[in-house]
Scaffold this active site. Sequence first.
Site, PDB file in Angstrom:
ATOM      1  N   ILE A  59       0.552  -1.270   0.115  1.00  0.00           N
ATOM      2  CA  ILE A  59       0.336   0.128   0.380  1.00  0.00           C
ATOM      3  C   ILE A  59       0.947   1.666  -0.063  1.00  0.00           C
ATOM      4  O   ILE A  59       0.767   2.126  -0.757  1.00  0.00           O
ATOM      5  CB  ILE A  59      -0.860  -0.045   1.111  1.00  0.00           C
ATOM      6  CG1 ILE A  59      -2.172  -1.107   0.958  1.00  0.00           C
ATOM      7  CG2 ILE A  59      -1.502   1.299   1.355  1.00  0.00           C
ATOM      8  CD1 ILE A  59      -2.942  -1.281   2.078  1.00  0.00           C
TER       9      ILE A  59
ATOM     10  N   ASP B 188      11.036   3.607   4.385  1.00  0.00           N
ATOM     11  CA  ASP B 188      10.890   1.991   4.961  1.00  0.00           C
ATOM     12  C   ASP B 188      12.342   1.985   5.913  1.00  0.00           C
ATOM     13  O   ASP B 188      13.132   1.673   5.250  1.00  0.00           O
ATOM     14  CB  ASP B 188      10.656   1.621   3.268  1.00  0.00           C
ATOM     15  CG  ASP B 188      10.214   0.032   3.418  1.00  0.00           C
ATOM     16  OD1 ASP B 188       8.629   0.034   3.313  1.00  0.00           O
ATOM     17  OD2 ASP B 188      10.394  -1.201   4.198  1.00  0.00           O
TER      18      ASP B 188
ATOM     19  N   ASP C  52      13.589   3.390  10.787  1.00  0.00           N
ATOM     20  CA  ASP C  52      12.797   2.457  11.368  1.00  0.00           C
ATOM     21  C   ASP C  52      11.590   3.467  13.151  1.00  0.00           C
ATOM     22  O   ASP C  52      12.122   3.928  13.384  1.00  0.00           O
ATOM     23  CB  ASP C  52      13.754   1.752  12.764  1.00  0.00           C
ATOM     24  CG  ASP C  52      13.114   0.621  13.607  1.00  0.00           C
ATOM     25  OD1 ASP C  52      11.429   0.535  13.574  1.00  0.00           O
ATOM     26  OD2 ASP C  52      13.945  -0.188  14.402  1.00  0.00           O
ATOM     27  N   VAL C  53      10.371   3.346  11.909  1.00  0.00           N
ATOM     28  CA  VAL C  53       9.359   4.240  12.371  1.00  0.00           C
ATOM     29  C   VAL C  53       8.642   4.471  14.179  1.00  0.00           C
ATOM     30  O   VAL C  53       8.027   4.483  14.663  1.00  0.00           O
ATOM     31  CB  VAL C  53       8.666   4.387  11.586  1.00  0.00           C
ATOM     32  CG1 VAL C  53       9.250   5.032  10.126  1.00  0.00           C
ATOM     33  CG2 VAL C  53       7.404   3.258  11.240  1.00  0.00           C
TER      34      VAL C  53
ATOM     35  N   TYR D 217      -1.782  -8.399  16.519  1.00  0.00           N
ATOM     36  CA  TYR D 217      -2.584  -7.711  15.178  1.00  0.00           C
ATOM     37  C   TYR D 217      -3.908  -6.497  15.336  1.00  0.00           C
ATOM     38  O   TYR D 217      -3.849  -5.398  15.709  1.00  0.00           O
ATOM     39  CB  TYR D 217      -2.182  -8.403  13.633  1.00  0.00           C
ATOM     40  CG  TYR D 217      -2.732  -7.580  12.347  1.00  0.00           C
ATOM     41  CD1 TYR D 217      -2.026  -7.192  11.865  1.00  0.00           C
ATOM     42  CD2 TYR D 217      -3.552  -7.696  12.084  1.00  0.00           C
ATOM     43  CE1 TYR D 217      -2.374  -5.966  10.809  1.00  0.00           C
ATOM     44  CE2 TYR D 217      -4.639  -6.909  10.986  1.00  0.00           C
ATOM     45  CZ  TYR D 217      -3.239  -6.173  10.786  1.00  0.00           C
ATOM     46  OH  TYR D 217      -3.009  -5.602   9.294  1.00  0.00           O
TER      47      TYR D 217
END
Length: 272
Positions: free
Chosen positions: A17, A36, A63-64, A154
């Site tokens: 996405i 990313d 690395d968010v 998740y």
Amino acid sequence: MNVAQRVAIVTGGGGGIGSALVARLAREDARVVVADLDAEAARAVSQTVNADHPGSTVSTGADVSHTARIEELIDLAETAFGPVDLYFANAGIAGAPGLDATEQDWDLSIDVNLRAHTRAAKLLLPRWLERGEGYFVSTASAAGLLTQIGSATYAVTKHAAVAFAEWLSVTYGDRGVRVSCLCPMGVNTRMLSSGEDSGDALGRAATQAVTSAGDVLEPTEVADSVLTAIEDERFLILPHEDVLEMYRQKGSDYDRWLRGMRRYQSTLPAQA
């Protein structure tokens, strides 16, 4: 909001996405930072998009799950293009299946699927409130409205992502900050097949639950839905229209819905 000439950051932009969003934004004449964890994947997306829309993107590895990396993304955007107008909190992980998830699994899922959103908002909101506008787009999931068979990490973190997006809209929506929350079902990405490839029965069930519940869309179709929602400044983005009816059924009779989900789970080949 018209995204032309706007500055955007897309996390998880190296594929799926995210990469479709980058391409769609560039097509609409936006300027995009492609971020990313896989720096090479982000670079490849940026190069491909720039071939058609020269100078529309820059890329970086990030690395968010760390605040400092998000700060660097914002600095890069401001240096390359100007103040950030739109932030797409799109990076996400599928997480570990079942109650076998370790404390580290939970920490990672919470950091990537939720805290990456809260940390970005904390950095961006003072700037947006001062300017009187900004747009935060959260990639959650239909699992955030319904649930995810198989993966507790998740399901829980995507519920939390939806809740945080709602809170942002309620708290700052009258002060120029727009918020949208993307909640698709199956999308043809690597994440979709990760459960099937996990070797775990609950992981396989997670993938089968999604693929058997409705159409599996291409990322480009989802990106089109997102851009339409941004133009309309609409909160809930549902590329799979059936999700809304499922959500209504859940709310109208929770116990019946839970019984139905248990029956549905029992029909999945991995659980049979």
